[in-house]
Scaffold this motif. Structure first.
Motif, PDB file in Angstrom:
ATOM      1  N   ASP A 138     117.771  59.152  31.955  1.00  0.00           N
ATOM      2  CA  ASP A 138     116.336  58.705  31.654  1.00  0.00           C
ATOM      3  C   ASP A 138     116.476  57.147  30.957  1.00  0.00           C
ATOM      4  O   ASP A 138     115.869  56.258  31.244  1.00  0.00           O
ATOM      5  CB  ASP A 138     115.961  59.651  30.686  1.00  0.00           C
ATOM      6  CG  ASP A 138     115.247  61.061  31.160  1.00  0.00           C
ATOM      7  OD1 ASP A 138     115.099  60.951  32.368  1.00  0.00           O
ATOM      8  OD2 ASP A 138     115.042  61.833  30.512  1.00  0.00           O
ATOM      9  N   ASP A 143     109.861  61.368  25.861  1.00  0.00           N
ATOM     10  CA  ASP A 143     108.712  62.132  26.632  1.00  0.00           C
ATOM     11  C   ASP A 143     107.516  62.419  26.002  1.00  0.00           C
ATOM     12  O   ASP A 143     106.511  62.375  26.468  1.00  0.00           O
ATOM     13  CB  ASP A 143     109.375  63.555  27.256  1.00  0.00           C
ATOM     14  CG  ASP A 143     110.503  63.376  28.206  1.00  0.00           C
ATOM     15  OD1 ASP A 143     110.305  62.408  29.028  1.00  0.00           O
ATOM     16  OD2 ASP A 143     111.193  64.338  28.757  1.00  0.00           O
ATOM     17  N   THR A 144     107.749  62.477  24.596  1.00  0.00           N
ATOM     18  CA  THR A 144     106.631  62.655  23.530  1.00  0.00           C
ATOM     19  C   THR A 144     105.709  61.428  23.985  1.00  0.00           C
ATOM     20  O   THR A 144     104.582  61.445  24.062  1.00  0.00           O
ATOM     21  CB  THR A 144     106.961  62.828  22.094  1.00  0.00           C
ATOM     22  OG1 THR A 144     107.879  63.868  21.868  1.00  0.00           O
ATOM     23  CG2 THR A 144     105.941  62.960  21.254  1.00  0.00           C
ATOM     24  N   LYS A 199     105.675  59.305  26.336  1.00  0.00           N
ATOM     25  CA  LYS A 199     105.053  59.392  27.562  1.00  0.00           C
ATOM     26  C   LYS A 199     103.819  60.080  27.827  1.00  0.00           C
ATOM     27  O   LYS A 199     102.891  59.796  28.637  1.00  0.00           O
ATOM     28  CB  LYS A 199     106.091  59.497  28.932  1.00  0.00           C
ATOM     29  CG  LYS A 199     107.157  58.451  28.847  1.00  0.00           C
ATOM     30  CD  LYS A 199     108.299  58.787  29.692  1.00  0.00           C
ATOM     31  CE  LYS A 199     109.434  57.947  29.684  1.00  0.00           C
ATOM     32  NZ  LYS A 199     110.673  58.216  30.719  1.00  0.00           N
ATOM     33  N   ASN A 200     104.058  61.394  27.416  1.00  0.00           N
ATOM     34  CA  ASN A 200     102.911  62.490  27.566  1.00  0.00           C
ATOM     35  C   ASN A 200     101.577  61.821  26.821  1.00  0.00           C
ATOM     36  O   ASN A 200     100.665  62.216  27.296  1.00  0.00           O
ATOM     37  CB  ASN A 200     103.378  63.777  26.962  1.00  0.00           C
ATOM     38  CG  ASN A 200     104.576  64.269  27.677  1.00  0.00           C
ATOM     39  OD1 ASN A 200     104.445  64.095  28.802  1.00  0.00           O
ATOM     40  ND2 ASN A 200     105.237  65.070  27.148  1.00  0.00           N
TER      41      ASN A 200
END
Length: 440
Positions: free
Chosen positions: A108, A148-149, A151-152
């Motif tokens: 990532d 990811d947090t 991006k969400n």
């Protein structure tokens, strides 16, 4: 015939554009665009390297291509664009494909380092200010925030460009030997002197006298305090001392409506856009914006196809123009400093009553609809609400099992006596268990 870009001059860094088809999980190298506007690609192997579209990453041609790519293709959600050195294109393409199929933290980080971000609506160049690969995501993960947090919640690109997150995140955990109690924060990053990228957590400031104190050498008069409380923006330009060198600089000042932090943005560095939502900004409107004033604009064209009027103003928090929320518009229409809306007899998590004042973002709600989370407790009720609703404790309250009463800061003599008796009883029980022998 493909629309190819000319290779950069000798000595300039050459880049290749890679595109990932998320549905097929396949990475290709961009060859060009044909006469009908279709993207042309080839296998990202050395045997096709002569067909790669190679560009100077700092050229206007490159910036324009990126902008056109994201605006022309309707299904950019199914595509991802990456930038790679020409000599490393095949290796990077394979790494992106592998990570797409089997994501790993290291994969990532590498992909994010190569990713080309989507420009914002004004079509300007939007390279990241911070390199995601230089961020210690493991430390952030310890308090509950991951890439990811972000991006969400669509905050990732925003914070990578140097802005503070729009959303709040609940953080807790142990970092650097310190335990962080669960609390809601906004997130930003800054670059330290040694070049490392450091996260900054912006918690809610409960200081009621913050606006009454000098801010980088400037004292806010009553009207400016009222503007910051009512709209979130100062409404003008002031001179402050530059924290870096002590020089006087002209700035816009705004107040974060959630964390209550004050932030500034240099007024001499900001340029008003020529259009907003498809409507040309008139010279009079531009002058008002550049002076920090709120402006009402008519017939703005929104993405859902509707046309509406809205108030806009320069925000130091947003680093540019913002659409003012309803509470700010109500303040402007009233033309007066808002009296802080008081509420009484609300109940905390243990059912004990407390008093407070409504946060600026929800001013105007009828008292019957105001929720405890919308209210900042008065100073004498803060400990009570923190203990009864948030489960927080300090040395004076950590042994208290009964809920604190209204305005209570520490256990009463009776509660303290009960605590001591309970502790003595517990100690005696432990000793009794240890002294018992084995029964035959």
């Amino acid at each position: 015939m493909a629309n190819r870009m000319n290779p950069p001059a000798e000595g300039q860094e050459k880049d290749v554009l890679l595109v990932l088809d998320k549905q097929q999980g396949k990475v290709s190298a961009v060859k060009g665009i044909d006469n009908e506007g279709n993207l042309q690609t080839v296998e990202p192997t050395q045997s096709h390297s002569g067909e790669f579209m190679q560009v100077d990453r700092n050229s206007d041609v490159f910036s324009n291509f990126i902008s056109n790519f994201f605006h022309r293709y309707q299904d950019t959600e199914g595509l991802a664009l990456f930038r790679s050195k020409a000599t490393e294109a095949e290796q990077d393409a394979k790494a992106i494909e592998d990570n797409h199929r089997n994501p790993t933290p290291e994969g990532d980080r590498r992909a994010e380092m190569l990713r080309v971000p989507n420009p914002d609506n004004n079509g300007g160049r939007q390279d990241f200010r911070f390199d995601p690969a230089k961020i210690n995501w493991e430390d952030l993960k310890k308090v509950g925030i991951t890439a990811d947090t972000l991006k969400n919640t669509k905050d990732f690109d925003r914070v990578m460009r140097g802005y503070k997150s729009r959303n709040t995140y609940t953080v807790s955990g142990t970092v650097g030997g310190f335990y962080l109690k669960p609390t809601d924060v906004k997130l930003s990053f800054y670059q330290a002197k040694d070049g490392t990228v450091v996260p900054k957590l912006h918690g809610v400031q409960m200081d009621e006298k913050l606006l009454q104190r000098p801010y980088n050498g400037h004292e806010f008069p009553k009207q400016e305090q009222g503007n910051l409380l009512g709209t979130g923006n100062l409404g003008g330009i002031i001179q402050i001392k530059d924290p870096k060198n002590g020089e006087q600089i002209p700035v816009f000042v705004s107040r974060d409506r959630y964390t209550h932090e004050l932030e500034y943005m240099r007024a001499d560095k900001w340029k008003c856009p020529d259009t907003v939502c498809g409507v040309k900004v008139s010279p009079e409107q531009k002058a008002a914006f550049e002076a920090g004033k709120p402006v009402k604009m008519e017939n703005l064209q929104f993405k859902d196809g509707t046309k509406r009027s809205a108030y806009l103003q320069v925000s130091a928090v947003e680093r540019g123009l913002e659409f003012l929320p309803r509470s700010a518009v109500q303040f402007l229409q009233q033309g007066q400093q808002p009296a802080q809306q008081q509420v009484t007899r609300l109940k905390d998590g243990k059912g004990v009553e407390f008093n407070g004042h409504v946060q600026p973002g929800v001013q105007g709600k009828s008292s019957g609809k105001v929720q405890p989370k919308d209210v900042i407790p008065v100073s004498e009720s803060r400990t009570q609400v923190a203990v009864n609703s948030g489960g927080k404790t300090d040395e004076a309250t950590k042994q208290t099992k009964e809920p604190l009463k209204q305005g209570q800061q520490k256990p009463t003599a009776k509660q303290k006596e009960k605590q001591e008796k309970a502790q003595d009883k517990s100690l005696k029980a432990d000793k009794s268990k240890k002294s018992r022998g084995m029964k035959m």
